[in-house]
Design an enzyme around this catalytic site. Structure first.
Site, PDB file in Angstrom:
ATOM      1  N   ASP A  16       0.857  -1.190   0.000  1.00 34.49           N
ATOM      2  CA  ASP A  16       0.000   0.000   0.000  1.00 34.49           C
ATOM      3  C   ASP A  16       0.890   1.236   0.000  1.00 34.49           C
ATOM      4  O   ASP A  16       0.983   1.973   0.992  1.00 34.49           O
ATOM      5  CB  ASP A  16      -0.939  -0.028   1.204  1.00 34.49           C
ATOM      6  CG  ASP A  16      -1.897  -1.209   1.147  1.00 34.49           C
ATOM      7  OD1 ASP A  16      -2.280  -1.603   0.023  1.00 34.49           O
ATOM      8  OD2 ASP A  16      -2.255  -1.742   2.205  1.00 34.49           O
ATOM      9  N   ASP A  65      -5.649  -7.154  -5.319  1.00 35.68           N
ATOM     10  CA  ASP A  65      -6.795  -6.901  -4.444  1.00 35.68           C
ATOM     11  C   ASP A  65      -7.628  -5.779  -5.059  1.00 35.68           C
ATOM     12  O   ASP A  65      -7.615  -4.640  -4.588  1.00 35.68           O
ATOM     13  CB  ASP A  65      -6.306  -6.527  -3.044  1.00 35.68           C
ATOM     14  CG  ASP A  65      -7.443  -6.435  -2.045  1.00 35.68           C
ATOM     15  OD1 ASP A  65      -8.538  -6.974  -2.325  1.00 35.68           O
ATOM     16  OD2 ASP A  65      -7.239  -5.817  -0.982  1.00 35.68           O
ATOM     17  N   LYS A  67     -11.080  -6.195  -5.870  1.00 34.34           N
ATOM     18  CA  LYS A  67     -12.478  -6.293  -5.422  1.00 34.34           C
ATOM     19  C   LYS A  67     -13.455  -5.975  -6.559  1.00 34.34           C
ATOM     20  O   LYS A  67     -14.309  -5.095  -6.443  1.00 34.34           O
ATOM     21  CB  LYS A  67     -12.722  -5.373  -4.225  1.00 34.34           C
ATOM     22  CG  LYS A  67     -11.833  -5.661  -3.023  1.00 34.34           C
ATOM     23  CD  LYS A  67     -12.158  -4.733  -1.856  1.00 34.34           C
ATOM     24  CE  LYS A  67     -11.248  -4.990  -0.678  1.00 34.34           C
ATOM     25  NZ  LYS A  67      -9.855  -4.502  -0.923  1.00 34.34           N
ATOM     26  N   ILE A  71     -21.198  -5.699 -13.904  1.00 34.18           N
ATOM     27  CA  ILE A  71     -22.020  -6.651 -14.637  1.00 34.18           C
ATOM     28  C   ILE A  71     -21.165  -7.857 -15.017  1.00 34.18           C
ATOM     29  O   ILE A  71     -19.935  -7.771 -15.098  1.00 34.18           O
ATOM     30  CB  ILE A  71     -22.655  -6.006 -15.881  1.00 34.18           C
ATOM     31  CG1 ILE A  71     -21.569  -5.540 -16.858  1.00 34.18           C
ATOM     32  CG2 ILE A  71     -23.573  -4.859 -15.478  1.00 34.18           C
ATOM     33  CD1 ILE A  71     -22.135  -5.063 -18.187  1.00 34.18           C
ATOM     34  N   GLY A 209       0.423  -5.183   6.223  1.00 34.77           N
ATOM     35  CA  GLY A 209       0.896  -4.010   5.506  1.00 34.77           C
ATOM     36  C   GLY A 209       1.806  -3.138   6.330  1.00 34.77           C
ATOM     37  O   GLY A 209       3.020  -3.342   6.378  1.00 34.77           O
TER      38      GLY A 209
END
Length: 232
Positions: A16, A65, A67, A71, A209
């Site tokens: 991150d 990652d 997420k 559709i 992290g």
């Protein structure tokens, strides 16, 4: 619970960080102490996807990652693109239509992880978002749906790991963020455990992290976490 041949694979370091240059420096400092890295929105939007492909080519494992939630066709094609980058894990939100599309697009090398409820959420947050179920019940229901659909694993907090394992069976993966070494601050995570506690709870991979990326000696911290999980 699936076992990796390399105990270092159990630790996933969350990159991150603001840019690829910072990520490259950290990976170089950590060296062979870590085999697995997570790339989320912040780095992905700053050149992190190309960096993820380079990491994969160098022999590291990558966890995108992202997420995904859209559709079905968009999710399916997005998953195919992630697979082409050599990613090991990719996250999607645990909605049935989204998960089915991800399974269709995953190919042979990529594993899809369903995000049940963010580990920054507690029951009050879930209620504010309009969910009638408490977090633990919502996680369990979504994990059960994911297993039925054929998702490879679940992202959940260590506190829910037992209930999730009951619903996905011994072969499903459990990946847990919100892991903090003993003595570290919880930060914005509300449902946390130490690496040793997580491993004892049946977690396959832990995501860490700031305790690593912000450490004076990130390699040493990573090595201690791996050792703690081996001893659990």
């Amino acid at each position: 619970m699936p076992e990796s041949a390399d105990p270092r694979d159990r630790l996933i370091v969350a990159l991150d960080l603001p840019d690829v240059e910072a990520a490259e420096r950290l990976v170089a400092r950590i060296g062979d102490a870590v085999t697995f890295y997570k790339i989320g929105y912040r780095l992905a939007y700053a050149g992190g996807l190309d960096f993820a492909a380079r990491l994969a080519k160098s022999g590291k494992k990558t966890f995108l990652d992202l997420k995904l939630h859209d559709i079905g066709n968009t999710v399916e094609e997005g998953v195919r693109s992630a697979s082409a980058l050599g990613a090991t894990f990719l996250t999607v939100h645990a909605y049935p239509q989204t998960m089915r599309a991800a399974v269709r697009g995953r190919g042979s090398g990529l594993k899809i992880l369903a995000v049940t409820v963010l580990t920054s959420y507690d029951d009050a947050d879930a209620a504010e978002a309009g969910y009638a179920l408490p977090v633990a019940d919502l996680v369990a229901r979504r994990a059960e749906q994911a297993a039925e659909i054929g998702i490879d694993g679940i992202v959940c907090s260590a506190a829910e790991a037992g209930a999730v394992r009951h619903r996905i069976g011994p072969s499903g993966l459990i990946v847990t963020p919100g892991i903090r070494p003993a003595g570290a601050e919880a930060g914005d995570q509300k449902r946390v455990m130490t690496p040793g506690q997580a491993r004892a709870a049946g977690i396959d991979h832990v995501v860490v992290g700031r305790p690593i990326t912000g450490a004076d000696d990130p390699r040493a911290v990573a090595q201690r976490i791996v050792a703690e999980m081996e001893d659990a």
